[in-house]
Design an enzyme around this catalytic site. Structure first.
Site, PDB file in Angstrom:
ATOM      1  N   VAL A  87      37.741  33.409  55.820  1.00 26.41           N
ATOM      2  CA  VAL A  87      38.277  33.504  57.172  1.00 26.41           C
ATOM      3  C   VAL A  87      39.569  32.691  57.260  1.00 26.41           C
ATOM      4  O   VAL A  87      39.600  31.515  56.920  1.00 26.41           O
ATOM      5  CB  VAL A  87      37.266  32.981  58.206  1.00 26.41           C
ATOM      6  CG1 VAL A  87      37.868  33.001  59.606  1.00 26.41           C
ATOM      7  CG2 VAL A  87      35.989  33.817  58.162  1.00 26.41           C
ATOM      8  N   ALA A 119      35.601  31.430  46.008  1.00 27.33           N
ATOM      9  CA  ALA A 119      36.533  31.378  47.128  1.00 27.33           C
ATOM     10  C   ALA A 119      37.112  29.972  47.269  1.00 27.33           C
ATOM     11  O   ALA A 119      38.307  29.763  47.127  1.00 27.33           O
ATOM     12  CB  ALA A 119      35.830  31.815  48.417  1.00 27.33           C
ATOM     13  N   CYS A 136      27.558  36.387  55.577  1.00 27.95           N
ATOM     14  CA  CYS A 136      28.112  35.335  56.441  1.00 27.95           C
ATOM     15  C   CYS A 136      26.997  34.598  57.180  1.00 27.95           C
ATOM     16  O   CYS A 136      26.219  35.210  57.913  1.00 27.95           O
ATOM     17  CB  CYS A 136      29.085  35.943  57.445  1.00 27.95           C
ATOM     18  SG  CYS A 136      29.792  34.727  58.577  1.00 27.95           S
TER      19      CYS A 136
END
Length: 388
Positions: free
Chosen positions: A52, A262, A134
């Site tokens: 995000v 990530a 998520c």
């Protein structure tokens, strides 16, 4: 019985728990599997996962220059994507140099299928993925993301609809987390999601933690998943991979087809790179001996071409340059006070100057060239595609 007693003696002698002992065995097994994999030269996809506010186009292009094979967009809100042209135009961009996986979030089956159809029209989108990983509060409130795992029938219905809507123009993908203390339930769901007779997902990404996130990533369950899904399905492992060595260990132990990270790439875009696969087109970038500055400079050069929200620029520069900025705290303000027009020529010029000042402050003798604003990393005008 004797074996159990000996094992107990070892644990007591070294004051270890059974979990610690098992983890040591786990690492040793991974090392052995890694050696066998290296000898077999099995190709593993290196993947940059969705983040995000951090997976914008400029950053995806940056990590690809350092060996990443496949990138993901940030999670796209399927409801907003189908209803708002401005959302599609301003937030979602693609580039010829970045074939990517577009990730959708939501629980409305109709909107997700419609969004998947729109994304499949873009040549650079190689797969459309449903986010079932998520764990954030917004996902809990909206009952999407990892909380869709509590409704497996709805989840499978959505994936089945996505697969039909894509018509082979893009692959159908799903990302999930595992169920807490319930490996059989996890394996059964993976069978359903990848079965050609039911859902037909062609890419399955598994984060080896449950929603509670109270434990290390479980590579063992990912290894089991590989044995129960069809061979043609790409399995991508995610969780607790922060270096190239860990990537190789994870791939060897789980027998997966790709490994995703990530946070590690957020802090160091070169985490998974080797010198042979660094495609750095500019001499001033190649001349940067220190990896943080090399990555930061390349990122800024892509910002020049494709642009980026100022929040993203600020976040990436402070994350990539975290260690140098600790040694030169007086320069931090130059990277944390960006304005909304940071992609403009003047703002970018000031960022180049700040980057150069920081590099000289930290270790100027290791730099072969001074960081300067040179030609962007492309010999021709790139094409940026926005979905209409």
């Amino acid at each position: 019985m004797i074996g159990c007693q000996l094992l107990a003696c070892v644990i007591i002698r070294h004051r270890q728990t059974l979990e610690d002992f098992a983890q040591q065995y786990y690492v040793i097994a991974a090392e052995i599997a890694c050696q066998r994999s290296v000898q077999g030269k099995r190709k593993i996809l290196r993947c940059c996962g969705p983040m995000v506010g951090a997976s914008e186009l400029a950053f995806r292009l940056t990590v690809r220059a350092f060996g990443i094979d496949l990138t993901w967009t940030p999670m796209i809100d399927a409801d907003g994507f189908t209803k708002s042209y401005l959302y599609r135009k301003e937030m979602i961009q693609f580039h010829d140099n970045d074939p990517t996986v577009a990730q959708l979030g939501g629980r409305d089956r109709t909107n997700i299928i419609h969004a998947a159809k729109l994304l499949a029209q873009v040549d650079q989108v190689k797969a459309v993925e449903l986010n079932c990983g998520c764990p954030m509060r917004c996902a809990r409130k909206g009952r999407y993301g990892a909380f869709l795992l509590n409704e497996p029938d709805l989840l499978c219905s959505i994936v089945q609809g996505m697969r039909s809507a894509l018509h082979g123009k893009a692959l159908c993908a799903v990302k999930i987390r595992i169920y807490k203390n319930d490996p059989l339930r996890t394996l059964n769901l993976c069978r359903r999601l990848t079965s050609p007779q039911e859902c037909g997902a062609q890419i399955l990404t598994v984060h080896g933690r449950s929603v509670c996130k109270e434990h290390d990533a479980d590579w063992n369950i990912i290894r089991q998943i590989k044995t129960v899904i069809p061979k043609h399905v790409l399995l991508i492992a995610n969780g607790d991979v922060r270096s190239l060595r860990q990537l190789r260990l994870c791939a060897a132990f789980t027998a997966c087809d790709g490994v995703m990270a990530a946070r590690a790439l957020l802090k160091d875009p070169e985490s998974f790179s080797v010198p042979s696969d660094r495609s750095l087109p500019d001499s001033s970038i190649r001349g940067c001996a220190l990896p943080p500055f090399r990555a930061a400079l390349l990122y800024l050069k892509w910002v020049e071409i494709v642009g980026a929200p100022w929040q993203c620029i600020q976040r990436h520069l402070t994350e990539i340059l975290e260690r140098p900025l600790r040694q030169a705290p007086h320069l931090r303000k130059q990277f944390t006070t960006l304005r909304s027009n940071s992609s403009s020529a003047n703002e970018l010029e000031s960022l180049y100057k700040a980057l150069n000042a920081l590099s000289l402050t930290i270790d100027s003798h290791q730099q072969d060239t001074t960081i300067s604003r040179t030609q962007p990393p492309s010999s021709s005008s790139p094409v940026v595609v926005s979905v209409r």
